[in-house]
Scaffold this motif. Structure first.
Motif, PDB file in Angstrom:
ATOM      1  N   ARG A 244       3.713  -2.430   2.317  1.00 28.46           N
ATOM      2  CA  ARG A 244       4.510  -1.470   1.557  1.00 28.46           C
ATOM      3  C   ARG A 244       3.819  -1.119   0.236  1.00 28.46           C
ATOM      4  O   ARG A 244       3.803   0.045  -0.170  1.00 28.46           O
TER       5      ARG A 244
ATOM      6  N   CYS B 169       1.226   1.303   0.949  1.00 26.72           N
ATOM      7  CA  CYS B 169       1.836   2.609   1.242  1.00 26.72           C
ATOM      8  C   CYS B 169       2.237   3.321  -0.050  1.00 26.72           C
ATOM      9  O   CYS B 169       2.049   4.535  -0.181  1.00 26.72           O
TER      10      CYS B 169
ATOM     11  N   PHE C 137       8.453   4.119   7.824  1.00 24.22           N
ATOM     12  CA  PHE C 137       9.282   3.741   6.677  1.00 24.22           C
ATOM     13  C   PHE C 137      10.130   4.937   6.241  1.00 24.22           C
ATOM     14  O   PHE C 137      11.296   4.777   5.866  1.00 24.22           O
TER      15      PHE C 137
ATOM     16  N   PHE D  51      12.738   0.647   5.078  1.00 34.20           N
ATOM     17  CA  PHE D  51      11.844  -0.509   5.048  1.00 34.20           C
ATOM     18  C   PHE D  51      12.388  -1.680   5.865  1.00 34.20           C
ATOM     19  O   PHE D  51      11.647  -2.326   6.602  1.00 34.20           O
TER      20      PHE D  51
END
Length: 267
Positions: A91, A94, A56, A61
């Motif tokens: 995401r 993350c 990423f 993304f």
């Protein structure tokens, strides 16, 4: 080359199929001990998160597919869905991991700052935080509700480690700790967004160069934070007027070990 994920690719990774078909031991239907299974699951999830943060940060993304993440992590694509449900879920995980690592980096820096922070530790920490810096840059560029939530987390976390820094005498108290934390984060991340100008003007970028090359930038930052820039006598009245226009700090805004009245009388 990393290619953007498609709807069909995402749709093809059914969480139920992944959960039913994945075998962490690679031995058919043989069931491993529960403890080994749990350890393998945790290891796989950690590898996926590390790979996702790196990719990423490198490609953004929208420019990173789940398949590419799985390949870098050394796992199957269905396992990514099994752990995180979707690309959006990955995401979010993350973001949480990056916030945790950022907090850890700051907290460890404060803990190792007595009596003085070793220069080699600073350089090592900057080098190790490279993937985090790249990830945050991509997050700021993407914007949206996700980065708002991440920024809120970073602000709240900063109140904890700055309070500890105040307690051990590394930094001075603030009349409004939250506002100070917000401004310092904005300034730090603003420099990140302008990293190409930093490279042009100071000779190095935190995204492109080694930590040792950042000495001109770090020296300037250290001077700004440790030596007064403005003449307090000239700007004292303006500072007083600005303080009067601000609401009284709440209990949450007061640094550990201080009261609002204590702060008002700080030199």
């Amino acid at each position: 080359m990393v290619t953007p994920s498609t709807d069909s690719e995402r749709d093809g990774l059914d969480p139920r199929t992944a959960a039913a078909s994945h075998n962490v031991t690679g031995t058919g239907n043989t069931s491993p001990p529960a403890q080994d299974t749990e350890a393998a699951e945790t290891s796989g999830a950690d590898r996926i998160l590390d790979a996702a943060i790196e990719l990423f940060g490198e490609h953004g993304f929208s420019g990173t597919s789940l398949k590419a993440i799985a390949q870098r992590a050394g796992v199957s694509a269905p396992l990514v869905i099994h752990h995180f449900g979707s690309k959006a879920g990955l995401r979010k995980a993350c973001d949480e991991r990056v916030a945790e690592l950022f907090y850890q980096f700051k907290s460890e820096s404060i803990a190792r700052s007595r009596p003085a922070l070793p220069r080699n530790y600073v350089m090592e920490a900057i080098q190790a935080s490279g993937p985090i810096i790249h990830y945050l840059l991509q997050a700021f560029l993407a914007g949206g509700d996700e980065i708002d939530a991440l920024m809120d987390r970073l602000v709240e976390d900063s109140l904890e480690y700055t309070a500890e820094a105040e307690r051990i005498g590394l930094i001075h108290p603030s009349a409004n700790p939250r506002n100070r934390a917000v401004v310092m984060l904005l300034q730090s991340f603003g420099a990140l967004m302008l990293h190409k100008q930093m490279k042009r003007l100071l000779g190095a970028s935190p995204l492109e160069d080694s930590p040792e090359d950042l000495a001109p930038y770090m020296s300037a930052v250290l001077e700004l934070y440790t030596r007064p820039v403005l003449n307090a006598e000239v700007y004292g009245e303006l500072a007083r007027q600005l303080r009067e226009t601000q609401p009284e700090p709440t209990a949450d805004d007061t640094p550990v070990g201080h009261t609002p009245s204590d702060i008002d009388h700080q030199p």
